[in-house]
Design a protein around this motif. Structure first.
Motif, PDB file in Angstrom:
ATOM      1  N   UNK A 204      31.479  35.300  46.454  1.00 41.84           N
ATOM      2  CA  UNK A 204      32.496  34.272  46.719  1.00 41.84           C
ATOM      3  C   UNK A 204      33.132  33.789  45.416  1.00 41.84           C
ATOM      4  N   UNK A 205      32.324  33.654  44.365  1.00 47.89           N
ATOM      5  CA  UNK A 205      32.878  33.215  43.077  1.00 47.89           C
ATOM      6  C   UNK A 205      33.896  34.219  42.550  1.00 47.89           C
ATOM      7  N   UNK A 206      33.643  35.499  42.797  1.00 52.52           N
ATOM      8  CA  UNK A 206      34.596  36.488  42.296  1.00 52.52           C
ATOM      9  C   UNK A 206      35.931  36.388  43.044  1.00 52.52           C
ATOM     10  N   UNK A 207      35.882  36.051  44.336  1.00 52.59           N
ATOM     11  CA  UNK A 207      37.116  35.892  45.101  1.00 52.59           C
ATOM     12  C   UNK A 207      37.905  34.694  44.585  1.00 52.59           C
ATOM     13  N   UNK A 208      37.215  33.585  44.380  1.00 51.77           N
ATOM     14  CA  UNK A 208      37.880  32.394  43.841  1.00 51.77           C
ATOM     15  C   UNK A 208      38.531  32.728  42.510  1.00 51.77           C
ATOM     16  N   UNK A 209      37.808  33.428  41.652  1.00 53.55           N
ATOM     17  CA  UNK A 209      38.316  33.790  40.331  1.00 53.55           C
ATOM     18  C   UNK A 209      39.497  34.747  40.443  1.00 53.55           C
ATOM     19  N   UNK A 210      39.403  35.709  41.355  1.00 56.58           N
ATOM     20  CA  UNK A 210      40.482  36.689  41.501  1.00 56.58           C
ATOM     21  C   UNK A 210      41.781  36.039  41.944  1.00 56.58           C
ATOM     22  N   UNK A 211      41.681  34.956  42.704  1.00 61.17           N
ATOM     23  CA  UNK A 211      42.864  34.323  43.279  1.00 61.17           C
ATOM     24  C   UNK A 211      43.356  33.117  42.475  1.00 61.17           C
ATOM     25  N   UNK A 212      42.649  32.758  41.422  1.00 63.05           N
ATOM     26  CA  UNK A 212      42.926  31.488  40.756  1.00 63.05           C
ATOM     27  C   UNK A 212      44.311  31.406  40.123  1.00 63.05           C
TER      28      UNK A 212
END
Length: 296
Positions: A204-212
């Motif tokens: 989930x953290x990687x998704x947040x980071x990818x979309x930031x």
């Protein structure tokens, strides 16, 4: 062996862009650069942090342009990535390094092998996306994924519209939306590891980071994967260890078989009963140990 907590870093490249990266594992260990998947970020490599510490590996995970803490680079191509990785490693004082490419990071790892053969020792590909610009490879994908990729190839403007506006902000604020889709499409081995809270939290953290920063990296990658990559994978002859689970529902094992047939230096390990997420989580030690063993 020095042990440290992972820390985020940013490097200003020669053209003025910022490159975000995180170092995992052992700071004084064997340098290994990590090419993250799609849509993801440098934080994906955190799943291998403990294994890298134990195996004495300095795992350096940069964000590609438009992901995480890295500036976007409009118009970039897959074969542009080696120049960024070369500059990062040179600035870190690293002359020679090993390489890992996971899923959608596989094409980027191969681009580095093609462009930097003298600087890379060994490469591990983990459930790598194959050259889906080739019809036989693309046909191995699930029908829904195949349709999405064809749409991205034929109508790139539609992909851009989907990944602009409220969608990236929604996914950054609600990564559980992606998590539910991930779980629904996962095979049984993947669901077993996705049931572990620490694994789902990391993804989930990687998704947040990818979309930031507005999903610029994801939009670009989705348009690049279905087109020729700017180099010929079959011309690569460096040693490659390829790991793929035979129940992978995200990147079909047929892609591993294609690489095994067309990369002269590739040794494929098809792991029975493992999927797209379970493979690196359960076999991270084996994969990293393999990078070390090949040099011994």
């Amino acid at each position: 062996m020095t042990i440290a907590t992972p820390h985020d870093h940013r490097l200003r490249l020669g053209d003025g862009r910022q490159l975000g990266y995180t170092e995992y594992g052992a700071p004084d260990g064997r340098p290994v650069c990590y090419c993250h998947g799609f849509p993801s970020s440098r934080q994906e490599a955190g799943l291998l942090h403990q294994a890298a510490r134990i195996e004495g590996i300095r795992l350096i995970a940069p964000d590609r342009p438009g992901y995480g803490r890295s500036s976007d680079r409009p118009g970039r191509e897959i074969h542009d990535w080696p120049a960024d990785l070369a500059e990062l490693t040179e600035r870190l004082g690293i002359d020679r390094f090993d390489l890992i490419g996971v899923s959608g990071g596989g094409p980027y790892a191969l681009a580095c092998l093609a462009a930097l053969p003298a600087r890379i020792g060994h490469c591990a590909l983990i459930c790598p996306l194959g050259p889906i610009y080739l019809a036989p490879v693309r046909r191995a994908m699930a029908p829904g994924v195949r349709a999405s990729l064809s749409l991205a190839r034929r109508l790139p403007g539609l992909t851009d519209r989907f990944y602009t506006g409220p969608v990236p902000a929604l996914l950054a604020a609600r990564p559980e939306v992606v998590a539910r889709l991930r779980y629904r499409n996962a095979a049984a081995p993947d669901r077993a590891v996705l049931d572990r809270p620490e694994v789902t939290a990391a993804l989930d953290r990687t998704i947040v980071d990818a979309m930031r920063e507005g999903a610029h990296g994801a939009r670009r990658d989705l348009s690049l994967y279905p087109r020729p990559w700017g180099f010929e994978p079959s011309h690569i002859d460096q040693p490659i260890s390829l790991w793929h689970g035979d129940t992978d529902n995200t990147v079909p094992v047929a892609h591993a078989h294609w690489y095994a047939r067309h990369l002269s230096g590739c040794r494929a390990r098809i792991v029975h009963g493992e999927g797209h997420y379970s493979l690196p989580v359960r076999h991270g030690h084996r994969i990293l140990k393999g990078l070390i063993t090949v040099h011994d």
